[in-house]
Write a protein that holds these residues in place. Structure first.
Motif, mmCIF file in Angstrom:
data_model
loop_
_atom_site.group_PDB
_atom_site.id
_atom_site.type_symbol
_atom_site.label_atom_id
_atom_site.label_comp_id
_atom_site.label_asym_id
_atom_site.label_seq_id
_atom_site.Cartn_x
_atom_site.Cartn_y
_atom_site.Cartn_z
ATOM 1 N N THR A 1 -16.140 17.685 2.052
ATOM 2 C CA THR A 1 -17.306 17.499 1.189
ATOM 3 C C THR A 1 -17.071 16.325 0.249
ATOM 4 O OG1 THR A 1 -16.514 18.932 -0.593
ATOM 5 C CG2 THR A 1 -17.712 19.992 1.236
ATOM 6 N N GLY A 2 -18.170 15.805 -0.292
ATOM 7 C CA GLY A 2 -18.060 14.704 -1.232
ATOM 8 C C GLY A 2 -17.249 15.072 -2.451
ATOM 9 N N GLY A 3 -17.464 16.283 -2.959
ATOM 10 C CA GLY A 3 -16.732 16.731 -4.143
ATOM 11 C C GLY A 3 -15.236 16.824 -3.901
ATOM 12 N N GLU A 4 -14.873 17.350 -2.735
ATOM 13 C CA GLU A 4 -13.454 17.439 -2.390
ATOM 14 C C GLU A 4 -12.818 16.054 -2.289
ATOM 15 O OE1 GLU A 4 -12.587 21.175 0.484
ATOM 16 O OE2 GLU A 4 -14.104 19.785 1.235
ATOM 17 N N LEU A 5 -13.528 15.148 -1.645
ATOM 18 C CA LEU A 5 -12.971 13.814 -1.426
ATOM 19 C C LEU A 5 -12.830 13.049 -2.740
ATOM 20 C CD1 LEU A 5 -11.871 11.848 0.589
ATOM 21 C CD2 LEU A 5 -14.209 11.156 1.167
ATOM 22 N N ILE A 6 -13.811 13.177 -3.604
ATOM 23 C CA ILE A 6 -13.704 12.545 -4.920
ATOM 24 C C ILE A 6 -12.459 13.045 -5.642
ATOM 25 C CG2 ILE A 6 -14.732 12.434 -7.232
ATOM 26 C CD1 ILE A 6 -17.492 12.466 -5.829
ATOM 27 N N ALA A 7 -12.272 14.370 -5.652
ATOM 28 C CA ALA A 7 -11.113 14.950 -6.332
ATOM 29 C C ALA A 7 -9.801 14.517 -5.677
ATOM 30 C CB ALA A 7 -11.225 16.474 -6.345
ATOM 31 N N ASP A 8 -9.772 14.462 -4.348
ATOM 32 C CA ASP A 8 -8.563 14.041 -3.637
ATOM 33 C C ASP A 8 -8.183 12.603 -3.987
ATOM 34 O OD1 ASP A 8 -8.328 16.476 -2.397
ATOM 35 O OD2 ASP A 8 -9.055 15.803 -0.433
ATOM 36 N N VAL A 9 -9.187 11.742 -4.074
ATOM 37 C CA VAL A 9 -8.935 10.340 -4.416
ATOM 38 C C VAL A 9 -8.411 10.221 -5.845
ATOM 39 C CG1 VAL A 9 -10.070 8.115 -4.842
ATOM 40 C CG2 VAL A 9 -10.546 9.378 -2.737
ATOM 41 N N ILE A 10 -9.051 10.919 -6.769
ATOM 42 C CA ILE A 10 -8.601 10.895 -8.167
ATOM 43 C C ILE A 10 -7.169 11.404 -8.274
ATOM 44 C CG2 ILE A 10 -8.954 11.953 -10.438
ATOM 45 C CD1 ILE A 10 -11.970 12.004 -9.773
ATOM 46 N N TYR A 11 -6.873 12.485 -7.593
ATOM 47 C CA TYR A 11 -5.543 13.106 -7.637
ATOM 48 C C TYR A 11 -4.464 12.146 -7.155
ATOM 49 C CZ TYR A 11 -2.024 16.786 -6.806
ATOM 50 O OH TYR A 11 -0.884 17.563 -6.806
ATOM 51 N N GLN A 12 -4.727 11.496 -6.016
ATOM 52 C CA GLN A 12 -3.722 10.609 -5.434
ATOM 53 C C GLN A 12 -3.509 9.352 -6.273
ATOM 54 O OE1 GLN A 12 -3.875 10.432 -0.860
ATOM 55 N NE2 GLN A 12 -5.842 11.355 -1.399
ATOM 56 N N ILE A 13 -4.595 8.752 -6.732
ATOM 57 C CA ILE A 13 -4.455 7.568 -7.584
ATOM 58 C C ILE A 13 -3.729 7.932 -8.865
ATOM 59 C CG2 ILE A 13 -5.682 5.802 -8.904
ATOM 60 C CD1 ILE A 13 -7.923 5.980 -6.801
ATOM 61 N N GLY A 14 -4.076 9.084 -9.425
ATOM 62 C CA GLY A 14 -3.423 9.519 -10.656
ATOM 63 C C GLY A 14 -1.932 9.716 -10.480
ATOM 64 N N ALA A 15 -1.543 10.281 -9.346
ATOM 65 C CA ALA A 15 -0.117 10.483 -9.082
ATOM 66 C C ALA A 15 0.617 9.155 -9.006
ATOM 67 C CB ALA A 15 0.069 11.269 -7.785
ATOM 68 N N LEU A 16 0.039 8.207 -8.276
ATOM 69 C CA LEU A 16 0.710 6.911 -8.140
ATOM 70 C C LEU A 16 0.716 6.151 -9.463
ATOM 71 C CD1 LEU A 16 2.185 5.129 -6.100
ATOM 72 C CD2 LEU A 16 0.019 3.936 -5.719
ATOM 73 N N ASN B 1 0.873 -1.174 0.000
ATOM 74 C CA ASN B 1 0.000 0.000 0.000
ATOM 75 C C ASN B 1 0.912 1.226 0.000
ATOM 76 O OD1 ASN B 1 -1.892 -2.095 0.724
ATOM 77 N ND2 ASN B 1 -1.293 -1.769 2.849
ATOM 78 N N VAL B 2 1.041 1.872 -1.140
ATOM 79 C CA VAL B 2 2.045 2.915 -1.291
ATOM 80 C C VAL B 2 1.430 4.291 -1.069
ATOM 81 C CG1 VAL B 2 3.779 3.924 -2.817
ATOM 82 C CG2 VAL B 2 3.318 1.460 -2.907
ATOM 83 N N ALA B 3 2.022 5.058 -0.159
ATOM 84 C CA ALA B 3 1.559 6.413 0.137
ATOM 85 C C ALA B 3 1.542 7.259 -1.132
ATOM 86 C CB ALA B 3 2.460 7.057 1.182
ATOM 87 N N CYS B 4 0.599 8.179 -1.190
ATOM 88 C CA CYS B 4 0.415 9.003 -2.391
ATOM 89 C C CYS B 4 0.708 10.479 -2.143
ATOM 90 C CB CYS B 4 -0.999 8.836 -2.916
ATOM 91 S SG CYS B 4 -1.430 7.147 -3.366
ATOM 92 N N GLY B 5 1.357 10.798 -1.017
ATOM 93 C CA GLY B 5 1.777 12.170 -0.768
ATOM 94 C C GLY B 5 0.881 12.989 0.126
ATOM 95 N N PHE B 6 -0.338 12.510 0.411
ATOM 96 C CA PHE B 6 -1.262 13.312 1.207
ATOM 97 C C PHE B 6 -1.040 13.155 2.706
ATOM 98 C CE2 PHE B 6 -5.143 15.038 -1.194
ATOM 99 C CZ PHE B 6 -4.360 15.420 -2.261
ATOM 100 N N HIS B 7 -0.687 11.957 3.162
ATOM 101 C CA HIS B 7 -0.392 11.763 4.591
ATOM 102 C C HIS B 7 1.092 11.549 4.819
ATOM 103 C CE1 HIS B 7 -0.280 7.462 3.543
ATOM 104 N NE2 HIS B 7 0.331 7.254 4.683
ATOM 105 N N ALA B 8 1.795 11.114 3.774
ATOM 106 C CA ALA B 8 3.224 10.815 3.876
ATOM 107 C C ALA B 8 3.745 10.552 2.472
ATOM 108 C CB ALA B 8 3.458 9.599 4.760
ATOM 109 N N GLY B 9 5.068 10.457 2.362
ATOM 110 C CA GLY B 9 5.689 10.121 1.089
ATOM 111 C C GLY B 9 6.026 11.331 0.250
#
Length: 254
Positions: A80-95, A33-41
Motif C-alpha cells: 500500500t501507499g502508506g506502507e511504502l511511504i513509511a518504509d522509505v522514511i524508515y530506511q532513509i532515517g536509518a542511513l 548507493n548504500v543498502a539500508c537493511g531491507f534487501h541487504a546490509g
C-alpha cells in the motif's frame, strides 16, 4: 559531456555473507548507493561502508528497497501507499543516523531492484516513494531510470532528480532494461562496456539488444556492485573516461 557520475550499489554484505568489494569500488566510483537493511546490509557493515565512502570523498545515497532480504529486493511487491511511504522514511532515517555518526550526510535516494523498476512506470508506488522522501528530507535528490516517467513526476512534486543509465545491463529498443530472466540481459566484458559508456557520454546514445540505436539522457552511470567482475568493469569505465578527458565526479558536487 565533460563530467559524469559513476555510482555503485554497496553496503550489501550481511553477517557472514560477503557481497561485492566495497573498498575497491569506493576507490573508483563517485557515488555510493548504500543498502539500508531491507534487501541487504547489516548495521555494522553499513557503518563500515559509510565510513569508507566518507574517507574517499564519495557521495552517499540511500538504496531503499521493498522489505525482501530473501529475494535481495528483486521480487515485486504490491504494498500500500502508506506502507511504502513509511518504509522509505524508515530506511532513509536509518542511513541518515549512521551517516551522522560517521560525520557525513546523505545526499540522494536510489530505489533498489524491483522497487526501482516498479516506480519507474507505476504512478501510485512512485508517488509514495516521492512522498516518503519529501516527508523526511525534501532536499534529497531522487535517482531514477533515464527516460522514465518517475523523473518528471518527482520534478513536479518538488524534488531534484538525476537520470541514471546502467553500464552492465542491456536495453530494450524502447529504453527499458532487459529483464534479468532473459539471455544477454547482463553484460560482462569490461572493454565492451567501457566503449558503450563512452558512446553514452559523448553522444547520448546506446545500442539496444536488437542492434537499434536508442537515445538516453543520463547524468549518472551505475555498475552493480554484486555483478561478477564489477570492480574490473568500473575500473575500465573510469580509465576510458579519463583517457577521453571526461571527469568522474558526483552529480552532487557538479
Amino acid at each position: 559531456m565533460t563530467a559524469i557520475d559513476l555510482n555503485s550499489d554497496l553496503g550489501e554484505s550481511y553477517g557472514a555473507w560477503a557481497m561485492g568489494d566495497d573498498a575497491a569500488m569506493l576507490a573508483i566510483v563517485s557515488s555510493a548507493n548504500v543498502a539500508c537493511g531491507f534487501h541487504a546490509g547489516d548495521p555494522a557493515g553499513i557503518l563500515k561502508t559509510v565510513k569508507a565512502a566518507a574517507g574517499k570523498g564519495v557521495s552517499i545515497g540511500a538504496h531503499v528497497s521493498y522489505p525482501d532480504r530473501v529475494g535481495f529486493g528483486r521480487r515485486d511487491m504490491d504494498v500500500t501507499g502508506g506502507e511504502l511511504i513509511a518504509d522509505v522514511i524508515y530506511q532513509i532515517g536509518a542511513l541518515k543516523g549512521i551517516a551522522a555518526a560517521a560525520g557525513v550526510g546523505v545526499g540522494y535516494v536510489k530505489p533498489h531492484g524491483a522497487l526501482y523498476n516498479r516506480i519507474a512506470y507505476d504512478p501510485k508506488q512512485g508517488q509514495a516513494v516521492i512522498d516518503g522522501i519529501k516527508a523526511i528530507d525534501p532536499s534529497l535528490v531522487l535517482m531514477g531510470l533515464a527516460g522514465s516517467p518517475i523523473l518528471e513526476r518527482a520534478r513536479k512534486s518538488g524534488l531534484n532528480v538525476v537520470a541514471e543509465a546502467f553500464a552492465d545491463r542491456a536495453y530494450t529498443p524502447d529504453g527499458q532494461l532487459v529483464s534479468r530472466r532473459e539471455e544477454g540481459s547482463v553484460l560482462h566484458d569490461p572493454q565492451l562496456i567501457a566503449r558503450r559508456m563512452l558512446q553514452l557520454a559523448r553522444e547520448g546514445t546506446l545500442e539496444a539488444i536488437d542492434g537499434s540505436t536508442i537515445r538516453i539522457d543520463a547524468q549518472s552511470i551505475c555498475v552493480h556492485g554484486d555483478s561478477p567482475g564489477a570492480v574490473a568493469i568500473a575500473r575500465e569505465i573510469r580509465r576510458a573516461f579519463e583517457a577521453d578527458g571526461i571527469t568522474v565526479r558526483s552529480f552532487l558536487t557538479a
